[in-house]
Scaffold this motif. Structure first.
Motif, PDB file in Angstrom:
ATOM      1  N   ALA A   1       0.713  -1.172  -0.008  1.00 15.20           N
ATOM      2  CA  ALA A   1      -0.067   0.056   0.183  1.00 15.20           C
ATOM      3  C   ALA A   1       0.882   1.151   0.197  1.00 15.20           C
ATOM      4  O   ALA A   1       0.628   2.309  -0.449  1.00 15.20           O
ATOM      5  CB  ALA A   1      -1.006   0.001   1.255  1.00 15.20           C
ATOM      6  N   HIS A   2       1.928   1.145   0.855  1.00 18.26           N
ATOM      7  CA  HIS A   2       2.834   2.385   0.730  1.00 18.26           C
ATOM      8  C   HIS A   2       3.406   2.739  -0.749  1.00 18.26           C
ATOM      9  O   HIS A   2       3.507   3.703  -1.086  1.00 18.26           O
ATOM     10  CB  HIS A   2       4.036   2.317   1.798  1.00 18.26           C
ATOM     11  CG  HIS A   2       4.930   0.970   1.586  1.00 18.26           C
ATOM     12  ND1 HIS A   2       4.395  -0.147   1.266  1.00 18.26           N
ATOM     13  CD2 HIS A   2       6.083   0.787   1.806  1.00 18.26           C
ATOM     14  CE1 HIS A   2       5.221  -0.964   1.182  1.00 18.26           C
ATOM     15  NE2 HIS A   2       6.380  -0.461   1.698  1.00 18.26           N
ATOM     16  N   ARG A   3       3.914   1.443  -1.426  1.00 19.74           N
ATOM     17  CA  ARG A   3       4.346   1.853  -2.867  1.00 19.74           C
ATOM     18  C   ARG A   3       3.263   2.401  -3.578  1.00 19.74           C
ATOM     19  O   ARG A   3       3.421   3.166  -4.645  1.00 19.74           O
ATOM     20  CB  ARG A   3       4.793   0.708  -3.463  1.00 19.74           C
ATOM     21  CG  ARG A   3       6.062  -0.001  -2.417  1.00 19.74           C
ATOM     22  CD  ARG A   3       7.189   1.146  -2.276  1.00 19.74           C
ATOM     23  NE  ARG A   3       8.175   0.606  -1.356  1.00 19.74           N
ATOM     24  CZ  ARG A   3       8.880   1.274  -0.561  1.00 19.74           C
ATOM     25  NH1 ARG A   3       8.753   2.739  -0.491  1.00 19.74           N
ATOM     26  NH2 ARG A   3       9.789   0.913   0.231  1.00 19.74           N
ATOM     27  N   ALA A   4       2.005   1.974  -3.561  1.00 22.12           N
ATOM     28  CA  ALA A   4       0.681   2.315  -4.405  1.00 22.12           C
ATOM     29  C   ALA A   4       0.351   3.722  -4.157  1.00 22.12           C
ATOM     30  O   ALA A   4       0.084   4.598  -4.927  1.00 22.12           O
ATOM     31  CB  ALA A   4      -0.576   1.550  -3.992  1.00 22.12           C
ATOM     32  N   TYR A   5       0.543   4.108  -2.697  1.00 22.63           N
ATOM     33  CA  TYR A   5       0.443   5.573  -2.444  1.00 22.63           C
ATOM     34  C   TYR A   5       1.415   6.499  -2.978  1.00 22.63           C
ATOM     35  O   TYR A   5       1.229   7.527  -3.353  1.00 22.63           O
ATOM     36  CB  TYR A   5       0.455   5.655  -0.737  1.00 22.63           C
ATOM     37  CG  TYR A   5       0.481   7.145  -0.238  1.00 22.63           C
ATOM     38  CD1 TYR A   5      -0.377   8.087  -0.328  1.00 22.63           C
ATOM     39  CD2 TYR A   5       1.854   7.531   0.294  1.00 22.63           C
ATOM     40  CE1 TYR A   5      -0.140   9.213  -0.043  1.00 22.63           C
ATOM     41  CE2 TYR A   5       2.137   8.665   0.874  1.00 22.63           C
ATOM     42  CZ  TYR A   5       1.149   9.574   0.738  1.00 22.63           C
ATOM     43  OH  TYR A   5       1.347  10.968   1.111  1.00 22.63           O
ATOM     44  N   GLU A   6       2.712   5.957  -2.963  1.00 19.19           N
ATOM     45  CA  GLU A   6       4.039   6.843  -3.550  1.00 19.19           C
ATOM     46  C   GLU A   6       3.554   7.236  -5.176  1.00 19.19           C
ATOM     47  O   GLU A   6       3.551   8.248  -5.491  1.00 19.19           O
ATOM     48  CB  GLU A   6       5.021   6.366  -3.324  1.00 19.19           C
ATOM     49  CG  GLU A   6       5.671   6.204  -1.972  1.00 19.19           C
ATOM     50  CD  GLU A   6       6.697   5.260  -1.733  1.00 19.19           C
ATOM     51  OE1 GLU A   6       7.403   5.345  -0.544  1.00 19.19           O
ATOM     52  OE2 GLU A   6       7.362   4.650  -2.669  1.00 19.19           O
ATOM     53  N   LEU A   7       3.216   6.110  -5.664  1.00 15.99           N
ATOM     54  CA  LEU A   7       2.751   6.270  -6.972  1.00 15.99           C
ATOM     55  C   LEU A   7       1.530   7.046  -7.337  1.00 15.99           C
ATOM     56  O   LEU A   7       1.631   7.794  -8.352  1.00 15.99           O
ATOM     57  CB  LEU A   7       2.322   4.738  -7.657  1.00 15.99           C
ATOM     58  CG  LEU A   7       3.754   3.922  -7.853  1.00 15.99           C
ATOM     59  CD1 LEU A   7       3.302   2.534  -7.930  1.00 15.99           C
ATOM     60  CD2 LEU A   7       4.448   4.130  -9.048  1.00 15.99           C
ATOM     61  N   ALA A   8       0.767   6.998  -6.379  1.00 12.18           N
ATOM     62  CA  ALA A   8      -0.450   8.007  -6.651  1.00 12.18           C
ATOM     63  C   ALA A   8      -0.035   9.307  -6.444  1.00 12.18           C
ATOM     64  O   ALA A   8      -0.624  10.275  -7.283  1.00 12.18           O
ATOM     65  CB  ALA A   8      -1.518   7.539  -5.683  1.00 12.18           C
ATOM     66  N   CYS A   9       1.097   9.625  -5.740  1.00 15.24           N
ATOM     67  CA  CYS A   9       1.410  10.744  -5.436  1.00 15.24           C
ATOM     68  C   CYS A   9       2.085  11.325  -6.761  1.00 15.24           C
ATOM     69  O   CYS A   9       2.144  12.461  -6.958  1.00 15.24           O
ATOM     70  CB  CYS A   9       2.340  11.132  -4.323  1.00 15.24           C
ATOM     71  SG  CYS A   9       1.646  10.810  -2.617  1.00 15.24           S
ATOM     72  N   GLU A  10       2.810  10.479  -7.404  1.00 16.05           N
ATOM     73  CA  GLU A  10       3.526  10.573  -8.720  1.00 16.05           C
ATOM     74  C   GLU A  10       2.560  11.255  -9.790  1.00 16.05           C
ATOM     75  O   GLU A  10       3.193  11.824 -10.829  1.00 16.05           O
ATOM     76  CB  GLU A  10       4.583   9.611  -8.819  1.00 16.05           C
ATOM     77  CG  GLU A  10       5.660   9.492  -7.954  1.00 16.05           C
ATOM     78  CD  GLU A  10       6.472   8.333  -8.213  1.00 16.05           C
ATOM     79  OE1 GLU A  10       6.315   7.668  -9.381  1.00 16.05           O
ATOM     80  OE2 GLU A  10       7.312   7.870  -7.473  1.00 16.05           O
ATOM     81  N   LEU A  11       1.512  10.603  -9.732  1.00 15.92           N
ATOM     82  CA  LEU A  11       0.407  10.675 -10.863  1.00 15.92           C
ATOM     83  C   LEU A  11       0.233  12.205 -10.897  1.00 15.92           C
ATOM     84  O   LEU A  11      -0.396  12.900 -10.103  1.00 15.92           O
ATOM     85  CB  LEU A  11      -0.892   9.820 -10.676  1.00 15.92           C
ATOM     86  CG  LEU A  11      -2.191   9.912 -11.278  1.00 15.92           C
ATOM     87  CD1 LEU A  11      -1.465   9.407 -12.922  1.00 15.92           C
ATOM     88  CD2 LEU A  11      -3.271   9.493 -11.043  1.00 15.92           C
ATOM     89  N   ARG A  12       0.403  12.759 -12.250  1.00  9.89           N
ATOM     90  CA  ARG A  12       0.035  13.990 -12.699  1.00  9.89           C
ATOM     91  C   ARG A  12      -1.224  14.178 -13.226  1.00  9.89           C
ATOM     92  O   ARG A  12      -1.714  13.824 -14.149  1.00  9.89           O
ATOM     93  CB  ARG A  12       1.133  14.472 -13.773  1.00  9.89           C
ATOM     94  CG  ARG A  12       2.497  14.565 -13.077  1.00  9.89           C
ATOM     95  CD  ARG A  12       3.527  15.332 -13.903  1.00  9.89           C
ATOM     96  NE  ARG A  12       3.901  14.584 -15.241  1.00  9.89           N
ATOM     97  CZ  ARG A  12       4.695  13.956 -15.553  1.00  9.89           C
ATOM     98  NH1 ARG A  12       5.839  13.445 -14.322  1.00  9.89           N
ATOM     99  NH2 ARG A  12       5.136  13.550 -16.664  1.00  9.89           N
ATOM    100  N   VAL A  13      -1.740  15.109 -12.558  1.00  7.61           N
ATOM    101  CA  VAL A  13      -3.215  15.385 -12.992  1.00  7.61           C
ATOM    102  C   VAL A  13      -3.560  16.651 -13.015  1.00  7.61           C
ATOM    103  O   VAL A  13      -2.715  17.634 -12.393  1.00  7.61           O
ATOM    104  CB  VAL A  13      -4.328  14.592 -12.091  1.00  7.61           C
ATOM    105  CG1 VAL A  13      -4.180  13.119 -12.037  1.00  7.61           C
ATOM    106  CG2 VAL A  13      -4.202  15.317 -10.410  1.00  7.61           C
TER     107      VAL A  13
END
Length: 320
Positions: free
Chosen positions: A235-247
């Motif tokens: 879940a922590h890696r999924a969260y980091e990736l969500a933070c990286e998602l540019r919207v």
């Protein structure tokens, strides 16, 4: 329109030869003219190799299959990266050895690809039915999955960042340009959420995807999957990736609402990996609701963060 798409079907396999047989049977029902090759990366212990090879020999697809066992095991996503690196066709499709393609699925995806008029589109996907370990489809769970992941209604083409906001792109049974997958597949800190990581990198690279609005696969939920066994989802890696998602700026609130729901879980995963400062940041996140902040779970997470890591790691191993 005559379909000229040729597909590399890549099967990351682990144990369960009887389910591999079902996956291959579902491939055997497809239009053979679309199948350029089938590559099976067997990450199973050696004791399963003979059974899996027997399944391949009985599948009626043996002349199309390249069987590649690995020892030692590569792991889930390194195995997928390995398979993609060997794909010879311009398009590839992953099918997990415990899932199945629906009849006509390859034709649906290939025709959508061959008819594509938007050069920005690099990936084509449909929806899937949820089935249990015995292969029985659960209509209620399927409908709930379609709602949550935004895989409803007619076909649509959108930038991948939009599909990411509903996590719509599935973990397998999508069609993608091989060069695109190779470009975005690999990350140093993907953990066991490599499918989500690929979607985020494709989104940040400006990719678009087309939803075809039809069921193309059956996805099996069972004990022993990444989501129900062992270390669980990173879940922590999924969260980091969500933070990286540019919207776009106006969509940041929607992104936070979707992906910052389980910050206490994120805190625990950071703590278990020894990333104590990140664990504290997650625990103190303003995205943790006050009602959850004063819950029993929150108290347990706090005690975990205040206890020296070797003690609770020992307790986890003892319990295990």
């Amino acid at each position: 329109m005559h379909c000229v798409v040729l597909i590399s079907i890549l099967i990351p396999a682990y144990a369960r030869p009887e389910q591999l047989a079902e996956a291959l049977a579902s491939i055997a029902q497809q239009d053979r003219s679309l199948i350029g090759e089938i590559i099976i990366g067997d990450d199973s212990p050696r004791s399963y190799w003979a059974s899996n090879q027997a399944v391949i020999a009985a599948s009626g697809l043996a002349e199309l299959i390249e069987y590649l066992p690995s020892e030692p095991s590569r792991g889930t996503y390194p195995n997928q990266w390995f398979l993609a690196s060997r794909a010879k066709c311009e398009h590839l499709l992953f099918l997990h050895n415990d899932d199945q393609l629906c009849p006509g699925a390859l034709s649906l995806l290939a025709n959508a690809c061959a008819s594509e008029t938007d050069p920005r589109v690099k990936l084509w996907f449909g929806t899937h039915s949820i089935m249990d370990e015995a292969g029985v489809v659960d209509p209620e769970r399927t409908a709930a999955s379609d709602r949550w992941f935004g895989r409803q209604g007619p076909g649509a083409t959108r930038p991948v960042w939009e599909w990411c906001l509903t996590e719509s792109i599935p973990s397998n049974a999508f069609l993608v340009e091989t060069a695109t997958y190779l470009q975005y597949m690999r990350g140093e800190h993907d953990g066991n959420v490599g499918d989500w990581a690929f979607s985020v990198r494709l989104a940040n690279g400006g990719g678009w995807a087309r939803f075809i609005g039809q069921v193309v696969s059956r996805y099996r939920v069972q004990a022993g999957s990444v989501t129900s066994a062992g270390r669980g989802v990173d879940a922590h890696r999924a969260y980091e990736l969500a933070c990286e998602l540019r919207v776009p700026p106006e969509m940041e609130a929607a992104k936070r609402k979707r992906f910052n729901r389980y910050m206490l879980v994120v805190a625990v995963r950071y703590a278990r990996d020894g990333e104590r400062m990140n664990a504290w940041r997650a625990f103190l996140s303003p995205d943790v609701p006050w009602r959850e902040r004063f819950s029993l779970r929150s108290g347990l997470v706090l005690s975990m963060l205040l206890t020296p890591r070797p003690f609770w790691l020992w307790a986890l191993h003892y319990k295990k």
